[in-house]
Scaffold this motif. Structure first.
Motif, short mmCIF file in Angstrom:
data_model
loop_
_atom_site.label_atom_id
_atom_site.label_comp_id
_atom_site.label_asym_id
_atom_site.label_seq_id
_atom_site.Cartn_x
_atom_site.Cartn_y
_atom_site.Cartn_z
N PHE A 1 0.93 -1.41 0.03
CA PHE A 1 0.03 0.09 -0.05
C PHE A 1 0.95 1.12 0.08
O PHE A 1 0.35 2.33 -0.51
N ALA A 2 2.08 1.18 0.76
CA ALA A 2 2.86 2.24 0.75
C ALA A 2 3.27 2.72 -0.78
O ALA A 2 3.58 3.94 -1.00
N LEU A 3 3.32 1.91 -1.55
CA LEU A 3 3.93 2.05 -3.15
C LEU A 3 2.79 2.50 -3.74
O LEU A 3 2.89 3.03 -4.80
N THR A 4 1.48 2.51 -3.52
CA THR A 4 0.51 2.70 -4.32
C THR A 4 -0.51 3.96 -3.70
O THR A 4 -0.98 4.80 -4.53
N LEU A 5 -0.02 4.33 -2.35
CA LEU A 5 -0.61 5.79 -2.01
C LEU A 5 0.09 6.92 -2.46
O LEU A 5 1.25 7.09 -2.42
N PRO A 6 -0.86 7.90 -2.80
CA PRO A 6 -0.31 9.20 -3.48
C PRO A 6 0.51 9.92 -2.32
O PRO A 6 -0.02 9.80 -1.07
N ASN A 7 1.65 10.38 -2.50
CA ASN A 7 2.55 10.92 -1.49
C ASN A 7 3.58 11.86 -1.99
O ASN A 7 4.46 11.51 -2.81
N ALA A 8 3.42 13.09 -1.86
CA ALA A 8 4.31 13.89 -2.32
C ALA A 8 5.42 14.21 -1.49
O ALA A 8 6.59 14.85 -2.01
N ALA A 9 5.65 13.60 -0.31
CA ALA A 9 6.69 14.01 0.54
C ALA A 9 7.70 12.92 0.20
O ALA A 9 7.52 11.90 -0.49
N PRO A 10 8.91 13.16 0.71
CA PRO A 10 10.07 12.24 0.13
C PRO A 10 10.17 11.06 1.14
O PRO A 10 11.30 10.25 1.12
N TRP A 11 9.13 10.84 1.90
CA TRP A 11 9.19 9.70 2.88
C TRP A 11 8.10 9.08 3.12
O TRP A 11 6.91 9.60 2.61
N VAL A 12 7.86 7.90 3.52
CA VAL A 12 6.68 7.00 3.61
C VAL A 12 5.95 7.54 4.90
O VAL A 12 6.54 7.31 5.96
#
Length: 489
Positions: free
Chosen positions: A349-360
């Protein structure tokens, strides 16, 4: 060969896959191991075949307790297993995979191995080219190779996990004839793990049923299919109904697309798909439907023709641009193309969630994972490695990773290896997306599934496609004739 499983238990963390199971398999008989997805069937058979070790209990072969440390050790004791996801080496040829595990050391007799391969392939009517590379073969063809490889190693107890997936009706009939002969004439012990209850009734002498990791009963065959279903689930399970949905504007427009691969040529296929429409793609494995789907997702460039998504020309564009256009693809190879072995559910899920930050944002990822696990009824935990889930749970989890709003969803064998209830759950989720306007294209080897859920059917035979516009009056038998090459709808 007589094989006894005595008080077998196996856990994966908090998940108890097998709980104190004792079974006996006698030579000369064909047994079915049944149960819902996640019931522990495959785990028990992997223990019996040396792929996994039990936490407790013992395996007794012809009265002697044995320790099966690996599949090689099990084969040395006469037990071999065909796994649902074939265990082979994609960079190698068919012949090289056939040789793997055979006696001969560093310098095997390739000529003798080729002769054995060709002889067994002809016996089963499997069309296997010894010099073809595994990564160019379908899952069904790879299963066929593994079946004859195990038989060439002189196993006396043969375990088959969903062996009829991806093979033709004629090949299945011939395979069943050979298995019956091996059991009745040669005294082989045959154990079949299958969700296809019609296959169980046709082939097996007795069915053993597991539920939630425990042995719950066994019954002689022949018997009514409803008897098996009630043993598996404690109730009768009916197929999910397909509610009518009004289709929307065009989503996919394919015109005169031709594809040339090392396997075959797909010739001038055209198809228009509208929002909310369900199109079933039928055909024998390797007839061109897999190549066509990959062209519609940007994974295979067409030789000629055009592909438009919502009016935008997409032919020749890469896969990620199709994804950006709200297209999703769920392949048949769950742990090969769809998921990543070794990663947990949360990491997926961490790979698929939209995330603009450089960390998970691991808190967000774990929360989203738990929500999807509950919504899709996945039997697993956020920290579970994906390969520890059963095939049905892997499939449900792969669906849970898809974006909510999609224009087009393409699926290869979405219910492959799933029991009736799990297949219903999958289609419940798919039909809900359809009501939201998602168009669905799906490949299936289950003719009843194609007929039940499709608004239209595109039948492939030898790279040619025939469109059935009104499947309402189509039967599985008629569809089978089209798949076999009979022209006309």
């Amino acid at each position: 060969m007589r094989v006894e499983l005595n008080h077998i238990s196996k856990s994966f963390g908090r998940v108890r896959a097998n709980q104190d199971i004792s079974l006996t398999f006698e030579g000369g008989h064909i047994y079915a191991i049944l149960g819902e997805n996640g019931a522990g069937k495959s785990t028990l058979m992997k223990i019996m075949s040396g792929y996994q070790s039990a936490d407790s209990g013992e395996i007794v072969v012809d009265g002697t307790p044995v320790i099966l440390e690996s599949p090689t050790s099990a084969i040395e004791h006469g037990i071999g297993m065909l796994y649902q996801d074939p265990l082979d080496f994609p960079p190698f040829t068919v012949l090289e995979n056939f040789i793997a595990g055979r006696p001969g050391g560093f310098f095997p007799d390739r000529h003798a191995a080729r002769e054995a391969l060709v002889t067994l392939a002809e016996r089963f009517n499997f069309d296997l080219d010894p010099d073809a590379y595994i990564d160019m073969m379908t899952i069904g063809e790879r299963q066929q190779l593994e079946i004859i490889r195990l038989l060439s190693l002189n196993v006396h107890a043969l375990i088959l996990d969903e062996p009829t997936t991806g093979i033709s009706a004629e090949q299945k009939s011939q395979l069943f004839d050979v298995l019956k002969a091996l059991a009745k004439e040669d005294g082989l012990t045959v154990v079949l793990v299958s969700h296809k209850l019609e296959d169980v009734i046709e082939l097996c002498d007795e069915a053993v049923v597991l539920r939630r990791g425990r042995f719950v009963g066994r019954t002689a065959i022949p018997c009514a299919i409803s008897t098996l279903v009630e043993l598996m689930f404690g109730k009768v399970v009916d197929r999910q109904a397909r509610p009518p949905v009004e289709v929307g504007p065009p989503v996919l427009a394919v015109k005169d697309v031709s594809l040339v691969t090392r396997r075959l040529t797909v010739d001038h296929v055209s198809l228009d798909v509208r929002a909310g429409e369900v199109i079933g793609l039928a055909g024998l494995d390797g007839s061109g439907q897999g190549e066509f789907v990959r062209a519609c997702t940007g994974l295979l460039a067409p030789q000629s023709g055009t592909i438009h998504i919502a009016g935008r020309s997409m032919a020749g564009r890469p896969y990620h641009q199709f994804v950006q256009s709200s297209i999703a693809f769920l392949p048949a190879g769950r742990l090969e193309e769809g998921l990543i072995a070794g990663m947990t559910l949360t990491e997926h899920f961490a790979l698929t969630l939209p995330n603009a930050a450089p960390w998970v944002n691991w808190f967000q990822a774990r929360r989203a994972t738990q929500e999807r696990i509950s919504h899709f009824n996945v039997k697993g935990r956020p920290g579970s490695p994906i390969q520890t889930l059963s095939g049905g749970n892997q499939q449900r989890f792969a669906l849970s990773l898809l974006r909510h709003k999609l224009k087009l969803l393409l699926l290869e064998h979405p219910t492959r290896g799933l029991d009736v209830e799990s297949a219903n759950t999958i289609w419940e989720q798919l039909l809900a997306r359809r009501e939201d306007g998602t168009a669905i294209l799906f490949i299936s080897a289950e003719l009843d599934e194609i007929v039940a859920y499709s608004d239209r059917i595109l039948v492939f035979f030898g790279g040619q496609a025939t469109l059935v516009d009104d499947p309402a009056h189509m039967t599985a038998s008629h569809l089978g004739e089209l798949i076999g090459g009979r022209t006309g709808a």
